[in-house]
Design a protein around this motif. Structure first.
Motif, PDB file in Angstrom:
ATOM      1  N   ASP A  39      11.240  24.630 -23.689  1.00 11.75           N
ATOM      2  CA  ASP A  39       9.797  24.388 -23.701  1.00 11.75           C
ATOM      3  C   ASP A  39       9.257  23.821 -22.376  1.00 11.75           C
ATOM      4  O   ASP A  39       9.614  22.724 -21.969  1.00 11.75           O
ATOM      5  CB  ASP A  39       9.492  23.413 -24.842  1.00 11.75           C
ATOM      6  CG  ASP A  39       8.001  23.259 -25.117  1.00 11.75           C
ATOM      7  OD1 ASP A  39       7.188  23.759 -24.319  1.00 11.75           O
ATOM      8  OD2 ASP A  39       7.661  22.624 -26.123  1.00 11.75           O
ATOM      9  N   TRP A  45      12.555  28.660 -34.635  1.00  9.10           N
ATOM     10  CA  TRP A  45      11.485  27.753 -34.212  1.00  9.10           C
ATOM     11  C   TRP A  45      10.926  27.030 -35.431  1.00  9.10           C
ATOM     12  O   TRP A  45      10.787  27.610 -36.512  1.00  9.10           O
ATOM     13  CB  TRP A  45      10.335  28.496 -33.528  1.00  9.10           C
ATOM     14  CG  TRP A  45       9.302  27.550 -32.977  1.00  9.10           C
ATOM     15  CD1 TRP A  45       9.269  26.998 -31.725  1.00  9.10           C
ATOM     16  CD2 TRP A  45       8.163  27.016 -33.672  1.00  9.10           C
ATOM     17  NE1 TRP A  45       8.185  26.151 -31.601  1.00  9.10           N
ATOM     18  CE2 TRP A  45       7.495  26.134 -32.785  1.00  9.10           C
ATOM     19  CE3 TRP A  45       7.663  27.177 -34.955  1.00  9.10           C
ATOM     20  CZ2 TRP A  45       6.345  25.452 -33.136  1.00  9.10           C
ATOM     21  CZ3 TRP A  45       6.514  26.485 -35.328  1.00  9.10           C
ATOM     22  CH2 TRP A  45       5.862  25.633 -34.409  1.00  9.10           C
ATOM     23  N   GLN A  98      12.679  21.994 -34.878  1.00  8.35           N
ATOM     24  CA  GLN A  98      12.635  20.977 -33.836  1.00  8.35           C
ATOM     25  C   GLN A  98      11.257  20.873 -33.183  1.00  8.35           C
ATOM     26  O   GLN A  98      11.117  20.312 -32.093  1.00  8.35           O
ATOM     27  CB  GLN A  98      13.718  21.256 -32.780  1.00  8.35           C
ATOM     28  CG  GLN A  98      15.120  21.231 -33.356  1.00  8.35           C
ATOM     29  CD  GLN A  98      16.219  21.360 -32.322  1.00  8.35           C
ATOM     30  OE1 GLN A  98      17.397  21.181 -32.628  1.00  8.35           O
ATOM     31  NE2 GLN A  98      15.891  21.670 -31.077  1.00  8.35           N
ATOM     32  N   ALA A  99      10.257  21.397 -33.852  1.00  8.33           N
ATOM     33  CA  ALA A  99       8.888  21.285 -33.347  1.00  8.33           C
ATOM     34  C   ALA A  99       8.338  19.905 -33.680  1.00  8.33           C
ATOM     35  O   ALA A  99       8.874  19.184 -34.523  1.00  8.33           O
ATOM     36  CB  ALA A  99       8.010  22.369 -33.962  1.00  8.33           C
ATOM     37  N   ARG A 106       5.022  21.736 -37.086  1.00  8.21           N
ATOM     38  CA  ARG A 106       5.852  22.307 -38.141  1.00  8.21           C
ATOM     39  C   ARG A 106       5.094  22.330 -39.465  1.00  8.21           C
ATOM     40  O   ARG A 106       5.165  23.314 -40.211  1.00  8.21           O
ATOM     41  CB  ARG A 106       7.155  21.523 -38.283  1.00  8.21           C
ATOM     42  CG  ARG A 106       8.082  22.123 -39.335  1.00  8.21           C
ATOM     43  CD  ARG A 106       9.469  21.504 -39.321  1.00  8.21           C
ATOM     44  NE  ARG A 106       9.441  20.096 -39.656  1.00  8.21           N
ATOM     45  CZ  ARG A 106       9.747  19.107 -38.832  1.00  8.21           C
ATOM     46  NH1 ARG A 106      10.101  19.378 -37.583  1.00  8.21           N
ATOM     47  NH2 ARG A 106       9.708  17.847 -39.217  1.00  8.21           N
ATOM     48  N   PHE A 155       7.628  13.900 -32.226  1.00 10.35           N
ATOM     49  CA  PHE A 155       8.871  14.531 -32.653  1.00 10.35           C
ATOM     50  C   PHE A 155       9.712  13.550 -33.467  1.00 10.35           C
ATOM     51  O   PHE A 155       9.730  12.353 -33.193  1.00 10.35           O
ATOM     52  CB  PHE A 155       9.683  14.997 -31.433  1.00 10.35           C
ATOM     53  CG  PHE A 155       9.042  16.129 -30.679  1.00 10.35           C
ATOM     54  CD1 PHE A 155       9.324  17.441 -30.996  1.00 10.35           C
ATOM     55  CD2 PHE A 155       8.136  15.876 -29.649  1.00 10.35           C
ATOM     56  CE1 PHE A 155       8.741  18.492 -30.318  1.00 10.35           C
ATOM     57  CE2 PHE A 155       7.541  16.911 -28.956  1.00 10.35           C
ATOM     58  CZ  PHE A 155       7.836  18.221 -29.281  1.00 10.35           C
ATOM     59  N   ASP A 210      11.745  22.932 -28.526  1.00  7.16           N
ATOM     60  CA  ASP A 210      11.382  23.231 -29.907  1.00  7.16           C
ATOM     61  C   ASP A 210      12.053  24.498 -30.426  1.00  7.16           C
ATOM     62  O   ASP A 210      11.847  24.875 -31.588  1.00  7.16           O
ATOM     63  CB  ASP A 210       9.864  23.342 -30.056  1.00  7.16           C
ATOM     64  CG  ASP A 210       9.231  24.294 -29.055  1.00  7.16           C
ATOM     65  OD1 ASP A 210       9.946  24.811 -28.177  1.00  7.16           O
ATOM     66  OD2 ASP A 210       8.004  24.519 -29.138  1.00  7.16           O
TER      67      ASP A 210
END
Length: 343
Positions: A72, A269, A272-273, A278, A324, A331
C-alpha cells in the motif's frame, strides 16, 4: 483514514505526467532497461536484453515461482514497511529449491521502496530488477519486478494503458526456459512472458478493467510467446471481474486448483484493511494470477503475507493510529503460483 486517502489522491494528481512529457505511446510497448547489480562498481547497471535466438535456457531450471504483492503506497513509513515485506519475501524465496526460478512482482511502489529493494543483499545477489527510479511510471507510484538472475531476459517493456484514470500500466518481461520431459530432463527452449500489472481501482463508470485485461491478454498471446503469466492487484470488486480471465481466453490459477469465489480462503484484501474500510467494503479476492499456454503446468497457488508487521514501537503506534487492528505493512495479502514448464 479517509483524510489519508484524499491526501494521496491529491498528491497523485499533482504528480501525474502529461502525455506530451513522456516518451511512450499509450497501449504500445515502450522498451525499458533492466538492471543487474555490479559488486565491483557497487551499483545497479543497465543490462541489455538477449534476443531469443541468443538466450540460453539455464540447465536444471524447469519451474517458475511467481510472487505478487501490493504494498500500500498510501500509508506512511514506506521504507520501514517495504523492508519488512522484503525480509518476508526473502525468507519465502530462500525456502525454494534450485530447480525453481523466482520472480517477484510488487505493486504500489514509491521511490523509497525502490531504494529499499536495491539495497537488500539477497536481491543484489539473486535478482535483476526492472526499476531503479520512477522514470518509467506515469505518476508517483507504480509496479516493479524482480527476475531471477539465472534467467536470460529476451525482452523488457512497459505498456501504459490508454484507458486509465489512474496512470496504470502493464510491465512485461520475456524469459527463456527449457521444458521438462526432454533428453536429460530438459526439452525444447520456451519463451515465457511475464506480466506485472495493477488494474484500475474502484467501481467507476465506465469500467476500464475489461479493456486493460483484454490488452494484457493480447500481449500474452503474441507471436513467439509459448506461455505467459499475468499477476498483480486486479482490483476485482464487481461481478464482471469474475469472468475477465475466461472472457479473454486465460486461466485463473486459484480457480484452476479448485478455489471458489466468495470463500474466505481466497480473499486477499480486507482482512488487514483499516477496520472502517473492512466494515464498509468487506473482503474480496483482488489479487490474482492468470496464465495461458500449453507449456505451463500449474503446480500450486497460495496466499502469503498474513500478519507481517512493521518493526519499532513508534512505527507500530503510528500505523495503528490510522484505524488498524494491528500494525500491518499493507492491506493486501500476497499470492504465489508455481508452474512447471513442460514440453
Amino acid at each position: 483514514m479517509d483524510e489519508l486517502i484524499q491526501k494521496a489522491i491529491k498528491e497523485n494528481e499533482e504528480a501525474n505526467k502529461s502525455a506530451s512529457s513522456v516518451p511512450w505511446e499509450a497501449d504500445r510497448p515502450h522498451a525499458q532497461p533492466f538492471y543487474t547489480y555490479d559488486s565491483t562498481k557497487q551499483t545497479w547497471e543497465p543490462t541489455p536484453c538477449k534476443p531469443v535466438q541468443e538466450a540460453n535456457a539455464p540447465q536444471g531450471i524447469t519451474r517458475l515461482a511467481l510472487f505478487s504483492w501490493n504494498i500500500d503506497f498510501m500509508l506512511p513509513l514506506a521504507r520501514a514497511r517495504m523492508d519488512a515485506a522484503l525480509d518476508h519475501l526473502g525468507s519465502l524465496a530462500g525456502q525454494l529449491g534450485p530447480e525453481a526460478a523466482v520472480v517477484i512482482y510488487l505493486q504500489e511502489c514509491v521511490r523509497e521502496d525502490l531504494a529499499a529493494v536495491g539495497e537488500k543483499g539477497w536481491v543484489r545477489d539473486r535478482f535483476r530488477v526492472a526499476d531503479v527510479d520512477g522514470a518509467n511510471w506515469a505518476t508517483r507510484y507504480g509496479t516493479t519486478t524482480l527476475v531471477d538472475r539465472r534467467l536470460d531476459v529476451a525482452a523488457c517493456f512497459r505498456v501504459h494503458y490508454r484507458k486509465t484514470r489512474m496512470q496504470r500500466d502493464a510491465f512485461f518481461v520475456d524469459v527463456v526456459l527449457g521444458g521438462s520431459g526432454g533428453s536429460q530432463g530438459q526439452g525444447k527452449t520456451k519463451t515465457i512472458r511475464l506480466c506485472n500489472t495493477h488494474l484500475e481501482s474502484l467501481a467507476l463508470e465506465p469500467p476500464f478493467r475489461p479493456a486493460q485485461v483484454q490488452l494484457v491478454a493480447e500481449y500474452m498471446r503474441a507471436e513467439g510467446v509459448d506461455g505467459a503469466l499475468a499477476a498483480g492487484d486486479f482490483n476485482a470488486i464487481q461481478p464482471f471481474d469474475r469472468t475477465l480471465h475466461s472472457d479473454n481466453g486465460l486461466k485463473d490459477a486459484y480457480l484452476e486448483l479448485g478455489g471458489r469465489e466468495d470463500s474466505d480462503d481466497g480473499y486477499t484484501w480486507g482482512q488487514q484493511a483499516a477496520t472502517t474500510l473492512r466494515d464498509r467494503f468487506g473482503c474480496s479476492r483482488m489479487d490474482k494470477v492468470y496464465f495461458t499456454g500449453d507449456c505451463l503446468k500449474l503446480q500450486s497457488f497460495r496466499r502469503f503475507g498474513a500478519d507481517v508487521l512493521v518493526s519499532g514501537e513508534a512505527e507500530q503506534k503510528r500505523i495503528m493510529s490510522l484505524g488498524f487492528e494491528k500494525p500491518w505493512i499493507t492491506d493486501h495479502l500476497g499470492v504465489v503460483a508455481t508452474v512447471e514448464v513442460v514440453e
